[in-house]
Design a protein around this motif. Structure first.
Motif, PDB file in Angstrom:
ATOM      1  N   PRO A   1       0.779  -1.243   0.000  1.00 38.68           N
ATOM      2  CA  PRO A   1       0.000   0.000   0.000  1.00 38.68           C
ATOM      3  C   PRO A   1       0.807   1.288   0.000  1.00 38.68           C
ATOM      4  O   PRO A   1       0.228   2.373  -0.099  1.00 38.68           O
ATOM      5  N   ARG A   2       2.143   1.189   0.132  1.00 42.10           N
ATOM      6  CA  ARG A   2       2.919   2.413   0.316  1.00 42.10           C
ATOM      7  C   ARG A   2       3.770   2.717  -0.904  1.00 42.10           C
ATOM      8  O   ARG A   2       3.677   2.066  -1.928  1.00 42.10           O
ATOM      9  N   GLY A   3       4.621   3.751  -0.785  1.00 44.64           N
ATOM     10  CA  GLY A   3       5.414   4.188  -1.916  1.00 44.64           C
ATOM     11  C   GLY A   3       6.442   3.146  -2.357  1.00 44.64           C
ATOM     12  O   GLY A   3       6.962   2.380  -1.540  1.00 44.64           O
ATOM     13  N   ILE A   4       6.735   3.154  -3.632  1.00 44.19           N
ATOM     14  CA  ILE A   4       7.754   2.267  -4.201  1.00 44.19           C
ATOM     15  C   ILE A   4       9.078   3.011  -4.123  1.00 44.19           C
ATOM     16  O   ILE A   4       9.329   3.943  -4.883  1.00 44.19           O
ATOM     17  N   THR A   5       9.927   2.621  -3.186  1.00 43.99           N
ATOM     18  CA  THR A   5      11.112   3.412  -2.872  1.00 43.99           C
ATOM     19  C   THR A   5      12.399   2.671  -3.204  1.00 43.99           C
ATOM     20  O   THR A   5      12.446   1.444  -3.257  1.00 43.99           O
ATOM     21  N   VAL A   6      13.442   3.452  -3.430  1.00 40.23           N
ATOM     22  CA  VAL A   6      14.809   2.956  -3.512  1.00 40.23           C
ATOM     23  C   VAL A   6      15.577   3.572  -2.346  1.00 40.23           C
ATOM     24  O   VAL A   6      15.232   4.662  -1.889  1.00 40.23           O
ATOM     25  N   PRO A   7      16.585   2.846  -1.827  1.00 40.80           N
ATOM     26  CA  PRO A   7      17.072   1.554  -2.276  1.00 40.80           C
ATOM     27  C   PRO A   7      16.151   0.425  -1.830  1.00 40.80           C
ATOM     28  O   PRO A   7      15.424   0.547  -0.844  1.00 40.80           O
ATOM     29  N   ALA A   8      16.217  -0.661  -2.586  1.00 42.63           N
ATOM     30  CA  ALA A   8      15.518  -1.882  -2.210  1.00 42.63           C
ATOM     31  C   ALA A   8      16.429  -3.050  -2.559  1.00 42.63           C
ATOM     32  O   ALA A   8      17.126  -3.016  -3.580  1.00 42.63           O
ATOM     33  N   ILE A   9      16.439  -4.053  -1.722  1.00 36.29           N
ATOM     34  CA  ILE A   9      17.160  -5.283  -2.043  1.00 36.29           C
ATOM     35  C   ILE A   9      16.128  -6.330  -2.430  1.00 36.29           C
ATOM     36  O   ILE A   9      15.151  -6.568  -1.707  1.00 36.29           O
ATOM     37  N   VAL A  10      16.348  -6.948  -3.584  1.00 36.24           N
ATOM     38  CA  VAL A  10      15.415  -7.911  -4.152  1.00 36.24           C
ATOM     39  C   VAL A  10      16.062  -9.295  -4.156  1.00 36.24           C
ATOM     40  O   VAL A  10      17.242  -9.439  -4.502  1.00 36.24           O
ATOM     41  N   ASP A  11      15.302 -10.296  -3.789  1.00 39.04           N
ATOM     42  CA  ASP A  11      15.752 -11.683  -3.849  1.00 39.04           C
ATOM     43  C   ASP A  11      15.658 -12.137  -5.307  1.00 39.04           C
ATOM     44  O   ASP A  11      14.557 -12.214  -5.874  1.00 39.04           O
ATOM     45  N   GLU A  12      16.790 -12.413  -5.930  1.00 38.37           N
ATOM     46  CA  GLU A  12      16.795 -12.781  -7.341  1.00 38.37           C
ATOM     47  C   GLU A  12      16.073 -14.106  -7.582  1.00 38.37           C
ATOM     48  O   GLU A  12      15.575 -14.359  -8.685  1.00 38.37           O
ATOM     49  N   ARG A  13      15.978 -14.967  -6.569  1.00 42.16           N
ATOM     50  CA  ARG A  13      15.311 -16.258  -6.746  1.00 42.16           C
ATOM     51  C   ARG A  13      13.807 -16.112  -6.909  1.00 42.16           C
ATOM     52  O   ARG A  13      13.174 -16.830  -7.681  1.00 42.16           O
ATOM     53  N   THR A  14      13.228 -15.188  -6.168  1.00 43.21           N
ATOM     54  CA  THR A  14      11.775 -15.025  -6.181  1.00 43.21           C
ATOM     55  C   THR A  14      11.323 -13.766  -6.902  1.00 43.21           C
ATOM     56  O   THR A  14      10.141 -13.638  -7.242  1.00 43.21           O
ATOM     57  N   GLY A  15      12.246 -12.821  -7.105  1.00 44.53           N
ATOM     58  CA  GLY A  15      11.882 -11.542  -7.704  1.00 44.53           C
ATOM     59  C   GLY A  15      11.161 -10.620  -6.755  1.00 44.53           C
ATOM     60  O   GLY A  15      10.593  -9.603  -7.181  1.00 44.53           O
ATOM     61  N   ALA A  16      11.175 -10.938  -5.457  1.00 40.82           N
ATOM     62  CA  ALA A  16      10.433 -10.149  -4.466  1.00 40.82           C
ATOM     63  C   ALA A  16      11.374  -9.277  -3.644  1.00 40.82           C
ATOM     64  O   ALA A  16      12.493  -9.689  -3.314  1.00 40.82           O
ATOM     65  N   VAL A  17      10.912  -8.091  -3.298  1.00 42.70           N
ATOM     66  CA  VAL A  17      11.669  -7.207  -2.417  1.00 42.70           C
ATOM     67  C   VAL A  17      11.837  -7.869  -1.051  1.00 42.70           C
ATOM     68  O   VAL A  17      10.876  -8.403  -0.485  1.00 42.70           O
ATOM     69  N   VAL A  18      13.059  -7.833  -0.541  1.00 42.28           N
ATOM     70  CA  VAL A  18      13.328  -8.304   0.811  1.00 42.28           C
ATOM     71  C   VAL A  18      13.199  -7.147   1.798  1.00 42.28           C
ATOM     72  O   VAL A  18      12.542  -7.260   2.822  1.00 42.28           O
TER      73      VAL A  18
ATOM     74  N   ASN B   1      13.358  -2.527   2.125  1.00 40.55           N
ATOM     75  CA  ASN B   1      13.635  -1.167   1.662  1.00 40.55           C
ATOM     76  C   ASN B   1      13.945  -0.258   2.843  1.00 40.55           C
ATOM     77  O   ASN B   1      13.840   0.961   2.748  1.00 40.55           O
ATOM     78  N   ASP B   2      14.340  -0.870   3.947  1.00 41.48           N
ATOM     79  CA  ASP B   2      14.636  -0.145   5.195  1.00 41.48           C
ATOM     80  C   ASP B   2      16.039   0.453   5.079  1.00 41.48           C
ATOM     81  O   ASP B   2      17.015  -0.095   5.588  1.00 41.48           O
ATOM     82  N   PHE B   3      16.139   1.614   4.429  1.00 45.15           N
ATOM     83  CA  PHE B   3      17.443   2.149   4.052  1.00 45.15           C
ATOM     84  C   PHE B   3      18.370   2.458   5.228  1.00 45.15           C
ATOM     85  O   PHE B   3      19.586   2.285   5.096  1.00 45.15           O
ATOM     86  N   PRO B   4      17.881   2.885   6.410  1.00 44.13           N
ATOM     87  CA  PRO B   4      18.838   3.119   7.504  1.00 44.13           C
ATOM     88  C   PRO B   4      19.486   1.826   7.996  1.00 44.13           C
ATOM     89  O   PRO B   4      20.678   1.788   8.289  1.00 44.13           O
ATOM     90  N   GLN B   5      18.695   0.742   8.082  1.00 35.42           N
ATOM     91  CA  GLN B   5      19.229  -0.522   8.567  1.00 35.42           C
ATOM     92  C   GLN B   5      20.034  -1.237   7.492  1.00 35.42           C
ATOM     93  O   GLN B   5      21.009  -1.949   7.786  1.00 35.42           O
ATOM     94  N   LEU B   6      19.651  -1.036   6.250  1.00 31.03           N
ATOM     95  CA  LEU B   6      20.279  -1.740   5.123  1.00 31.03           C
ATOM     96  C   LEU B   6      21.792  -1.533   5.098  1.00 31.03           C
ATOM     97  O   LEU B   6      22.569  -2.496   4.985  1.00 31.03           O
ATOM     98  N   THR B   7      22.227  -0.288   5.225  1.00 31.52           N
ATOM     99  CA  THR B   7      23.671  -0.031   5.143  1.00 31.52           C
ATOM    100  C   THR B   7      24.395  -0.541   6.381  1.00 31.52           C
ATOM    101  O   THR B   7      25.541  -0.993   6.283  1.00 31.52           O
ATOM    102  N   LEU B   8      23.746  -0.478   7.535  1.00 29.10           N
ATOM    103  CA  LEU B   8      24.371  -1.030   8.737  1.00 29.10           C
ATOM    104  C   LEU B   8      24.566  -2.532   8.599  1.00 29.10           C
ATOM    105  O   LEU B   8      25.585  -3.084   9.031  1.00 29.10           O
TER     106      LEU B   8
END
Length: 341
Positions: free
Chosen positions: A109-126, A128-135
């Motif tokens: 239901p929310r905005g489609i944002t970057v960055p996002a990490i996608v699982d190449e096996r399923t094609g699904a976003v894992v 988009n939590d950008f502050p935690q992602l880099t940590l």
């Protein structure tokens, strides 16, 4: 709040409800760290995504975490892969990042944002939590860091880094948006004052120290840099953050140039795409869609003199090597570097 065109209604409030699934060493959320399994999707225009590209590059994760790059503009539905042949991401096989979000949740239901990490096996976003992602790239992917990778989130400094990051995010990273998307004069005035009070605080903090926390580059520097890089080209004019230009704040301007000229920072910046995104997407602020020719950006390469403060940019590590050929900046950047506007 802000609608899809960037028109504010009172004070700007960012929707910070992200997909908080984490990719970790132990796979606690069902997604273990695995080389070649995930794709980091970014736009070179976006400051939040820019953080992830910098960290990925500094840590040398290019060979284990692939990179998908969306174009600088998008419509109200989604970021798109219009830089790729046929407008299709060559790994995920999709035209819109929205498709990866819907693969995770058909009713997302929310905005489609970057960055996002996608699982190449399923094609699904894992996530988009950008502050935690880099940590997590710093702390969970350590097995795959390059030899000589810097420690961007050192345990002894984490409390101080977190404290600095909170103020920088609230008053600066998000502060420029609170100015730009303010829906009335009072909201804008308050946001404007808070932003420049924080920039004055940063000027003082960095006057006698080369980096924000400790004597090396950390996550805190990455998070501040992506806003500073966009300040004069976009935020000063487009978002009405015009008390002073970055180039008129001597300490922050020298600090920003120091980082820009450090491998892993400036080589992730594409000013052409940055300007196109803000001036063409935010039609509520810039209804003509005209992208300004200025400012002259060649001054990013002028000497900064920050070496005199000491510090070791990469600590006991080393600078990252030249980026992969297919991840080099666009040809437009060469024109910028050679001194054209």
């Amino acid at each position: 709040m802000v609608d899809s065109t960037g028109v504010g209604q009172g004070a700007f409030e960012r929707d910070s409800r992200y997909i908080t699934t984490r990719i970790t060493r132990d796979g606690q959320d069902g997604y273990p760290v695995e080389p070649g399994r995930y794709r980091l999707v970014v736009s070179r225009a976006c400051p939040w995504a820019n953080r992830a590209t910098i960290v990925r590059r500094l840590l040398g994760l290019e060979s284990v975490l692939s990179l998908g790059v969306c174009g600088p503009t998008h419509d109200e539905r989604s970021w798109t892969f219009d830089l790729d042949p046929g407008g299709v991401d060559p790994v995920l096989g999709i035209k819109r990042l929205q498709q990866a979000y819907f693969a995770r949740d058909p009713d997302y239901p929310r905005g489609i944002t970057v960055p996002a990490i996608v699982d190449e096996r399923t094609g699904a976003v894992v996530t988009n939590d950008f502050p935690q992602l880099t940590l997590d790239l710093s702390t969970q992917w350590t097995e795959f860091h390059r030899p000589g990778a810097p420690v961007l989130y050192p345990e002894p400094l984490r409390a101080e880094i977190d404290e600095v990051n909170r103020r920088v995010y609230t008053e600066v990273n998000n502060g420029v948006y609170r100015c730009g998307f303010a829906g009335d004069q009072d909201a804008y005035d308050k946001a404007f004052t808070r932003l420049f009070d924080a920039l004055d605080w940063l000027e003082d903090r960095l006057r006698e120290r080369r980096f924000l926390v400790g004597d090396t580059i950390t996550e805190a520097d990455v998070r501040l840099f992506t806003t500073l890089a966009r300040f004069d080209p976009v935020y000063h004019g487009h978002f009405k953050c015009n008390l002073r230009k970055l180039a008129e704040m001597p300490v922050l301007w020298a600090y920003a140039r120091d980082l820009f000229q450090t491998p892993g920072f400036g080589d992730t910046i594409d000013f052409v795409q940055i300007k196109r995104h803000y001036y063409q997407v935010h039609t509520g602020i810039n209804p003509t869609g005209i992208v300004p020719d200025g400012p002259d950006l060649a001054n990013w390469f002028t000497p900064h003199g920050r070496e005199a403060l000491g510090g070791r940019p990469f600590g006991d590590g080393t600078a990252p090597p030249t980026p992969p050929v297919d991840e080099m900046r666009t040809a437009d950047w060469t024109i910028e570097r050679d001194g054209a506007r």
